[in-house]
Motif scaffolding. Structure first.
Motif, PDB file in Angstrom:
ATOM      1  N   PRO A 195       0.938  -1.349   0.045  1.00  0.00           N
ATOM      2  CA  PRO A 195      -0.013   0.004   0.105  1.00  0.00           C
ATOM      3  C   PRO A 195       0.811   1.231  -0.052  1.00  0.00           C
ATOM      4  O   PRO A 195       0.121   2.397  -0.234  1.00  0.00           O
ATOM      5  CB  PRO A 195      -0.743  -0.110   1.123  1.00  0.00           C
ATOM      6  CG  PRO A 195      -0.701  -1.728   1.637  1.00  0.00           C
ATOM      7  CD  PRO A 195       0.446  -2.177   1.244  1.00  0.00           C
ATOM      8  N   LYS A 198       1.256   4.216  -4.586  1.00  0.00           N
ATOM      9  CA  LYS A 198       0.036   4.733  -4.960  1.00  0.00           C
ATOM     10  C   LYS A 198      -1.055   4.138  -5.546  1.00  0.00           C
ATOM     11  O   LYS A 198      -2.180   3.906  -5.589  1.00  0.00           O
ATOM     12  CB  LYS A 198       0.191   6.367  -5.258  1.00  0.00           C
ATOM     13  CG  LYS A 198      -1.036   6.960  -5.360  1.00  0.00           C
ATOM     14  CD  LYS A 198      -1.107   8.488  -5.932  1.00  0.00           C
ATOM     15  CE  LYS A 198      -2.211   9.221  -5.803  1.00  0.00           C
ATOM     16  NZ  LYS A 198      -3.589   8.763  -6.610  1.00  0.00           N
ATOM     17  N   GLU A 200      -1.181   0.890  -6.249  1.00  0.00           N
ATOM     18  CA  GLU A 200      -1.795  -0.137  -5.440  1.00  0.00           C
ATOM     19  C   GLU A 200      -2.674   0.035  -4.260  1.00  0.00           C
ATOM     20  O   GLU A 200      -3.636  -0.583  -4.196  1.00  0.00           O
ATOM     21  CB  GLU A 200      -0.487  -1.210  -4.962  1.00  0.00           C
ATOM     22  CG  GLU A 200       0.250  -1.727  -5.800  1.00  0.00           C
ATOM     23  CD  GLU A 200      -0.294  -2.933  -6.744  1.00  0.00           C
ATOM     24  OE1 GLU A 200      -0.859  -2.912  -7.647  1.00  0.00           O
ATOM     25  OE2 GLU A 200      -0.466  -4.019  -5.907  1.00  0.00           O
ATOM     26  N   TYR A 201      -2.325   1.199  -3.567  1.00  0.00           N
ATOM     27  CA  TYR A 201      -3.234   1.917  -2.826  1.00  0.00           C
ATOM     28  C   TYR A 201      -4.388   2.197  -3.441  1.00  0.00           C
ATOM     29  O   TYR A 201      -5.734   1.462  -2.898  1.00  0.00           O
ATOM     30  CB  TYR A 201      -2.695   3.286  -2.194  1.00  0.00           C
ATOM     31  CG  TYR A 201      -3.339   3.807  -1.193  1.00  0.00           C
ATOM     32  CD1 TYR A 201      -3.783   3.461   0.206  1.00  0.00           C
ATOM     33  CD2 TYR A 201      -4.400   4.809  -1.790  1.00  0.00           C
ATOM     34  CE1 TYR A 201      -4.656   4.126   0.966  1.00  0.00           C
ATOM     35  CE2 TYR A 201      -5.226   5.653  -0.931  1.00  0.00           C
ATOM     36  CZ  TYR A 201      -5.424   5.236   0.246  1.00  0.00           C
ATOM     37  OH  TYR A 201      -6.160   6.211   1.014  1.00  0.00           O
ATOM     38  N   ASP A 202      -4.613   2.781  -4.456  1.00  0.00           N
ATOM     39  CA  ASP A 202      -6.047   3.196  -5.039  1.00  0.00           C
ATOM     40  C   ASP A 202      -6.663   2.011  -5.503  1.00  0.00           C
ATOM     41  O   ASP A 202      -8.064   1.930  -5.576  1.00  0.00           O
ATOM     42  CB  ASP A 202      -5.512   4.138  -6.721  1.00  0.00           C
ATOM     43  CG  ASP A 202      -5.135   5.405  -5.998  1.00  0.00           C
ATOM     44  OD1 ASP A 202      -5.179   5.834  -4.917  1.00  0.00           O
ATOM     45  OD2 ASP A 202      -4.159   6.247  -6.995  1.00  0.00           O
ATOM     46  N   LYS A 205      -8.197   0.204  -2.476  1.00  0.00           N
ATOM     47  CA  LYS A 205      -9.331   1.094  -2.010  1.00  0.00           C
ATOM     48  C   LYS A 205     -10.624   0.927  -2.907  1.00  0.00           C
ATOM     49  O   LYS A 205     -11.732   0.776  -2.450  1.00  0.00           O
ATOM     50  CB  LYS A 205      -8.933   2.449  -2.153  1.00  0.00           C
ATOM     51  CG  LYS A 205      -7.917   2.813  -0.794  1.00  0.00           C
ATOM     52  CD  LYS A 205      -8.505   2.827   0.372  1.00  0.00           C
ATOM     53  CE  LYS A 205      -9.363   3.942   0.600  1.00  0.00           C
ATOM     54  NZ  LYS A 205      -9.635   4.033   2.204  1.00  0.00           N
ATOM     55  N   VAL A 211      -7.351   0.873   4.530  1.00  0.00           N
ATOM     56  CA  VAL A 211      -5.719   0.864   4.505  1.00  0.00           C
ATOM     57  C   VAL A 211      -5.347   1.429   5.771  1.00  0.00           C
ATOM     58  O   VAL A 211      -5.565   2.892   5.848  1.00  0.00           O
ATOM     59  CB  VAL A 211      -5.282   1.518   3.119  1.00  0.00           C
ATOM     60  CG1 VAL A 211      -3.786   1.281   3.343  1.00  0.00           C
ATOM     61  CG2 VAL A 211      -5.780   0.614   1.959  1.00  0.00           C
ATOM     62  N   GLN A 226      -4.062   9.453   5.597  1.00  0.00           N
ATOM     63  CA  GLN A 226      -3.835   8.103   4.814  1.00  0.00           C
ATOM     64  C   GLN A 226      -2.358   8.456   4.017  1.00  0.00           C
ATOM     65  O   GLN A 226      -2.238   8.375   2.751  1.00  0.00           O
ATOM     66  CB  GLN A 226      -4.836   8.106   3.669  1.00  0.00           C
ATOM     67  CG  GLN A 226      -6.139   7.706   4.212  1.00  0.00           C
ATOM     68  CD  GLN A 226      -6.193   6.157   4.603  1.00  0.00           C
ATOM     69  OE1 GLN A 226      -6.283   5.302   3.711  1.00  0.00           O
ATOM     70  NE2 GLN A 226      -6.042   5.933   5.974  1.00  0.00           N
ATOM     71  N   PRO A 239       1.212   0.404   6.396  1.00  0.00           N
ATOM     72  CA  PRO A 239      -0.196   0.293   6.129  1.00  0.00           C
ATOM     73  C   PRO A 239      -0.561  -1.318   5.922  1.00  0.00           C
ATOM     74  O   PRO A 239       0.265  -1.561   5.032  1.00  0.00           O
ATOM     75  CB  PRO A 239      -0.428   1.497   5.000  1.00  0.00           C
ATOM     76  CG  PRO A 239       0.965   1.501   4.262  1.00  0.00           C
ATOM     77  CD  PRO A 239       1.839   1.251   5.419  1.00  0.00           C
ATOM     78  N   THR A 254      -0.224  -6.241  -1.455  1.00  0.00           N
ATOM     79  CA  THR A 254      -1.479  -5.868  -2.050  1.00  0.00           C
ATOM     80  C   THR A 254      -1.605  -7.238  -3.048  1.00  0.00           C
ATOM     81  O   THR A 254      -2.481  -6.965  -3.996  1.00  0.00           O
ATOM     82  CB  THR A 254      -1.413  -4.651  -2.594  1.00  0.00           C
ATOM     83  OG1 THR A 254      -0.497  -4.545  -3.655  1.00  0.00           O
ATOM     84  CG2 THR A 254      -1.568  -3.663  -1.742  1.00  0.00           C
TER      85      THR A 254
END
Length: 452
Positions: A195, A198, A200-202, A205, A211, A226, A239, A254
């Protein structure tokens, strides 16, 4: 990095013509520490008249609360895939969760079997590679292994002539050494899927994941913040992914194979693949679990490997350094597995340069100065032939492929010693354990008592 308690957020009691290894039966007990090292192996690549010299080391982690814990890392080395003397496979699989050892063992066997049986492998290696990961993931879900909260990461390198296809799922890593003048530079062949990224975070989500770090989940820090900085400085409380109304699964990666619960919130088995055309400036590559890279940067690993002519010595020195750094920072160590493959005798074929890096983001086809073409491959084309029930988010996700330029030691068990007393991290420890090591032509099992 994995999950909250080592690799998974739930606290568990833990439980060919090529070569593969899984050493779950080996346990540290009575102040003993087990390490497995293999002899130096050579495999020619006749199409381009060079040789791969390689060695593997796997080290059981130290968990003081679970002394009977098995090694959840496994590895696979298979030469001459499909009977082709120019096609070779190297992979490291880092299991996590209660059944992590079974998951990594299953995946290291099935992934290469599926690749080997794919008649399109050499015609379309990118599609074959992606398909193999997805089929393996589906088979693991449908196997007798409970992968609801267990799974494995996978970092693999397929050598096809003078080209490397590097497929990554998770936070293990591959890095290649490139000679640049008087320097030897380490270039990552994979990018950790966590995470912190960015993209992979997006993506997770959008799949419904929360997260949050452990401190945020436990109410010690503001969950609305965040931003966790970078992985190097915030690795201690990274995270993690959580379902909306629960304190699980807590994965710090992720992507993985298995983890059917985490899959519902975006943890997918789609590999990111990089493609590298080898040149005489490429000296060796390293494939290793995150037990190596948790505290050692890629460049440091390359520097250490370059200091040894024998990859067996390099593997052991890097494992010792990693082990010592774990104990400096924590009261345990992760399992550590490392493969070093030296590239010997590759002559200048007029292909490639020594410039630019690897880009893993979705891109359109373009030309990179001083390098080869960078491609974008739609995973949706492959998904349709593998699992028709995958989510729309997964089916539409794209991964990119870039063509990039470009006497061992035994690590002691600390047991009840304080980390500061660990001697393998010092030059004295290195020389001492070098003097204890004896090479044999097959896998070596060694147990040593830690000296007081």
């Amino acid at each position: 990095m994995g999950c909250v308690h080592g690799k998974c957020c739930t606290r568990y009691p833990s439980s060919s013509d090529g070569d593969s290894g899984h050493h779950g039966e080996m346990k540290p007990y009575n102040n003993k520490h087990i390490l497995t090292q293999r002899s130096l192996e050579l495999v020619p690549v006749p199409s381009h008249n060079f040789t791969l010299n390689y060695s593997i080391l796997t080290q059981l982690g130290y968990y003081p609360d679970t002394v009977n814990r098995e090694n959840q890392d496994s590895f696979c080395i298979k030469t001459q895939i499909q009977g082709n003397p120019n096609v070779h496979f190297f992979g490291v699989f880092d299991g996590h969760g209660e059944y992590g050892a079974q998951c990594s063992n299953f995946v290291k066997d099935r992934l290469v079997e599926i690749l080997s049986s794919d008649s399109t492998l050499l015609d379309d290696p990118l599609k074959a590679y992606t398909s193999a990961f997805l089929v393996t993931n589906s088979e693991l879900h449908n196997s007798e292994i409970d992968d609801t909260m267990s799974g494995t990461t996978a970092i693999t390198v397929l050598v096809v002539g003078d080209t490397l296809y590097v497929a990554n799922v998770g936070d293990s890593r591959a890095v290649i050494a490139v000679k640049d003048g008087n320097q030897i530079l380490g270039e990552d062949l994979s990018e950790d899927q966590t995470p912190f990224r960015k993209d992979e975070y997006d993506r997770v989500k959008l799949c419904g994941a929360r997260v949050l770090s452990v401190d945020q989940v436990e109410g010690l820090k503001d969950p609305n913040i965040q931003n966790w900085g970078d992985e190097e400085s915030q690795g201690g409380d990274p995270p993690r992914l959580w379902v909306q109304n629960g304190m699980y699964p807590g994965t710090a990666f992720t992507r993985s194979v298995g983890d059917s619960t985490a899959e519902k919130i975006g943890v997918i088995a789609v590999p990111e693949i990089s493609v590298v055309r080898l040149t005489p400036n490429h000296l060796f590559f390293v494939v290793a679990s995150d037990g190596v890279f948790e505290f050692l940067p890629s460049q440091t690993v390359v520097n250490m490997a370059a200091a040894y002519t024998d990859p067996r010595d390099a593997c052991a020195a890097i494992a010792a350094e990693s082990y010592g750094l774990w104990l400096e920072h924590e009261n345990r160590t992760d399992d550590i597995t490392i493969i070093i493959v030296q590239i010997k005798g590759l002559s200048n074929s007029g292909v490639g340069a020594t410039d630019s890096g690897v880009d893993y983001r979705p891109v359109i086809m373009r030309s990179v100065k001083g390098s080869l073409d960078v491609f974008s491959v739609s995973v949706s084309e492959t998904y349709g032939s593998v699992r028709s029930d995958l989510s729309d988010v997964q089916q539409s996700y794209q991964h990119s492929v870039s063509m990039n330029r470009s006497a061992a030691i035994i690590v002691p068990s600390p047991m009840h010693q304080r980390p500061s007393q660990w001697v393998g991290h010092s030059s004295y420890g290195l020389e001492y354990f070098l003097s204890l090591y004896i090479f044999e032509p097959s896998f070596l099992l060694h147990s040593l008592l830690l000296l007081d």
